[in-house]
Design a protein around this motif. Structure first.
Motif, PDB file in Angstrom:
ATOM      1  N   UNK A 203      53.335  61.775  72.304  1.00  0.00           N
ATOM      2  CA  UNK A 203      54.646  62.323  72.656  1.00  0.00           C
ATOM      3  C   UNK A 203      54.783  63.760  72.160  1.00  0.00           C
ATOM      4  N   UNK A 204      54.163  64.050  71.028  1.00  0.00           N
ATOM      5  CA  UNK A 204      54.195  65.424  70.493  1.00  0.00           C
ATOM      6  C   UNK A 204      53.497  66.387  71.433  1.00  0.00           C
ATOM      7  N   UNK A 205      52.399  65.934  72.054  1.00  0.00           N
ATOM      8  CA  UNK A 205      51.686  66.788  73.014  1.00  0.00           C
ATOM      9  C   UNK A 205      52.602  67.234  74.144  1.00  0.00           C
TER      10      UNK A 205
ATOM     11  N   UNK B  39      52.540  59.315  77.422  1.00  0.00           N
ATOM     12  CA  UNK B  39      52.140  59.188  76.008  1.00  0.00           C
ATOM     13  C   UNK B  39      51.469  57.838  75.764  1.00  0.00           C
ATOM     14  N   UNK B  40      50.449  57.858  74.930  1.00  0.00           N
ATOM     15  CA  UNK B  40      49.716  56.635  74.629  1.00  0.00           C
ATOM     16  C   UNK B  40      48.578  56.355  75.587  1.00  0.00           C
ATOM     17  N   UNK B  41      48.480  57.089  76.678  1.00  0.00           N
ATOM     18  CA  UNK B  41      47.397  56.924  77.650  1.00  0.00           C
ATOM     19  C   UNK B  41      46.341  58.011  77.432  1.00  0.00           C
TER      20      UNK B  41
ATOM     21  N   UNK C  46      46.221  72.034  88.746  1.00  0.00           N
ATOM     22  CA  UNK C  46      46.014  72.761  89.986  1.00  0.00           C
ATOM     23  C   UNK C  46      46.630  72.075  91.200  1.00  0.00           C
ATOM     24  N   UNK C  47      46.546  70.755  91.272  1.00  0.00           N
ATOM     25  CA  UNK C  47      47.047  70.073  92.458  1.00  0.00           C
ATOM     26  C   UNK C  47      48.553  69.811  92.379  1.00  0.00           C
ATOM     27  N   UNK C  48      49.002  69.276  91.243  1.00  0.00           N
ATOM     28  CA  UNK C  48      50.409  68.893  91.104  1.00  0.00           C
ATOM     29  C   UNK C  48      51.229  69.932  90.362  1.00  0.00           C
ATOM     30  N   UNK C  49      50.594  71.029  89.946  1.00  0.00           N
ATOM     31  CA  UNK C  49      51.274  72.053  89.142  1.00  0.00           C
ATOM     32  C   UNK C  49      51.948  71.410  87.938  1.00  0.00           C
ATOM     33  N   UNK C  50      51.244  70.459  87.329  1.00  0.00           N
ATOM     34  CA  UNK C  50      51.820  69.632  86.282  1.00  0.00           C
ATOM     35  C   UNK C  50      52.020  70.361  84.959  1.00  0.00           C
ATOM     36  N   UNK C  51      53.272  70.569  84.589  1.00  0.00           N
ATOM     37  CA  UNK C  51      53.550  71.165  83.281  1.00  0.00           C
ATOM     38  C   UNK C  51      53.184  70.221  82.155  1.00  0.00           C
ATOM     39  N   UNK C  52      53.233  68.904  82.418  1.00  0.00           N
ATOM     40  CA  UNK C  52      52.801  67.944  81.407  1.00  0.00           C
ATOM     41  C   UNK C  52      51.311  68.100  81.124  1.00  0.00           C
ATOM     42  N   UNK C  53      50.513  68.373  82.170  1.00  0.00           N
ATOM     43  CA  UNK C  53      49.076  68.582  81.975  1.00  0.00           C
ATOM     44  C   UNK C  53      48.817  69.869  81.202  1.00  0.00           C
ATOM     45  N   UNK C  54      49.596  70.919  81.478  1.00  0.00           N
ATOM     46  CA  UNK C  54      49.447  72.179  80.742  1.00  0.00           C
ATOM     47  C   UNK C  54      49.721  71.948  79.260  1.00  0.00           C
TER      48      UNK C  54
END
Length: 404
Positions: free
Chosen positions: A123-125, A140-142, A154-162
């Motif tokens: 969750x901190x990430x 979180x946890x995965x 790149x595909x989903x423009x995911x801020x969570x991935x960043x």
């Protein structure tokens, strides 16, 4: 030695010394003192024409006219292989970049993290992911591999991935500091980084020129091109400690020139790079395509027409114009991407002209070419000083030893 001969000798010595000083003094690049300096001091970056407002193009006889329906606040067409800017409009205008700033994040972080490393996300990430921002669905946890996360970027423009990748890189503040340093190293001095993912933040800006520099640096990396040119992929719901996925769901690239949309066909030869949108930035897009052995990069920032998919239609028109204008226009500027003491030059081997084509790209170091204006100014200064000294000497002789 008589007085006139002595005077002549002294003037000659002073002239030579002054000319030598001009030639010996290194030119100080704009903004060597830090990021995001005043626009006036970026005037020499890429050439003086790029600092001028309005459209900049140098057409030769028979060259096609620029598209008539362009409404973007800023745009630029460049040749990624040669670094020549073929045409531009407000190239250094500072505007919010939205998710196109992820190109800078990618060229900064991609070299630092091995692609198959597994990360159990906490969750901190994910703390600090902006409300309402685009996400790929990291939980979180995965656990996910670095490659999974880059597909999410790149595909989903995911801020969570960043944010997850930033945490793997040490922390988001550390990553932002590295992005600032990378921008300076590439010669991108219009850019101010506040959020690594491009989420709207006060003071965060970039320019068509800088975003093109980031894209060109990315095109020198096969992994960057591979991710940015992927139209559809499977994303895991999580991975076991051995790396095996517990399940998948499908994600699709949000770049509509790559995947198509109603009334908008896929662009032939497209190889990425990144699109973006926020309510503050409007629509932004950096698109690269390869045809006939040439790779063009078009950057479009915030079209004002209000037309549906305007950013994609305007980018398509500029790409078409760029390919049609091959050899029929003179460069209005140059992409100067500085890496240490050398400029980066992207070298591409031919690839198929297809919407999901992958460029086999490599980066080679070449001597740091100073802008022609720097060399010209140095030589011209020496000649002017020398000429001035001689004229003054001659005038003094002519008018009875009085300085006129």
């Amino acid at each position: 030695m008589d007085m006139k001969a002595g005077l002549k000798t002294r003037i000659a010595a002073m002239t030579v010394a002054a000319g030598s000083l001009v030639l010996a003094c290194p030119a100080v690049p704009a903004h060597a003192d830090g990021e995001g300096q005043h626009h006036g001091r970026t005037a020499s970056v890429g050439g003086p024409r790029l600092s001028r407002p309005g459209v900049q193009v140098l057409r030769k006889p028979g060259a096609p006219h620029l598209p008539s329906d362009l409404s973007a606040l800023s745009w630029m067409v460049s040749d990624a292989d040669t670094g020549k800017v073929l045409a531009a409009h407000n190239a250094h205008r500072r505007l919010p970049p939205a998710s196109t700033l992820k190109t800078l994040f990618a060229v900064t972080v991609l070299p630092k993290l091995p692609q198959q490393v597994l990360r159990k996300v906490t969750a901190t990430d994910l703390a600090g992911v902006g409300e309402g921002s685009s996400q790929v669905g990291i939980r979180p946890g995965k656990s996910y591999t670095v490659a999974d996360m880059w597909r999410g970027v790149f595909l989903s423009s995911g801020n969570d991935a960043v944010h997850a990748l930033g945490a793997m890189n040490g922390s988001m503040p550390k990553t932002i500091a590295q992005m600032k340093a990378k921008a300076r190293a590439l010669g991108a001095h219009d850019t101010r980084v506040v959020s690594a993912d491009g989420y709207d933040a006060p003071g965060q800006v970039s320019s068509a020129y800088d975003l093109t520099l980031f894209a060109r640096a990315g095109l020198a990396r096969p992994d960057f091109v591979r991710y940015s040119s992927t139209a559809v992929a499977r994303f895991p719901t999580g991975r076991k400690p051995n790396g095996k996925a517990t399940g998948y769901f499908q994600i699709q690239n949000t770049n509509r020139l790559l995947v198509g949309a109603p009334g908008l066909d896929r662009y032939r030869g497209l190889i990425g790079v990144k699109n973006g949108y926020t309510s503050h930035a409007g629509n932004t897009l950096v698109a690269a395509a390869r045809r006939g052995g040439r790779t063009l990069v078009v950057t479009v920032m915030n079209p004002q027409s209000g037309a549906f998919n305007a950013v994609y239609h305007e980018a398509r028109s500029l790409l078409d114009w760029g390919f049609a204008a091959s050899g029929k226009v003179s460069a209005v500027g140059t992409l100067y991407g500085h890496r240490g003491g050398a400029a980066a030059k992207a070298v591409h081997r031919p690839v198929k002209d297809a919407g999901t084509a992958v460029s086999h790209a490599a980066a080679v170091a070449v001597p740091d070419d100073k802008p022609p204006t720097v060399w010209f100014a140095s030589v011209t200064g020496a000649l002017l000083l020398g000429g001035t000294g001689w004229v003054l000497y001659r005038r003094r002789r002519t008018f009875g030893g009085r300085w006129l």
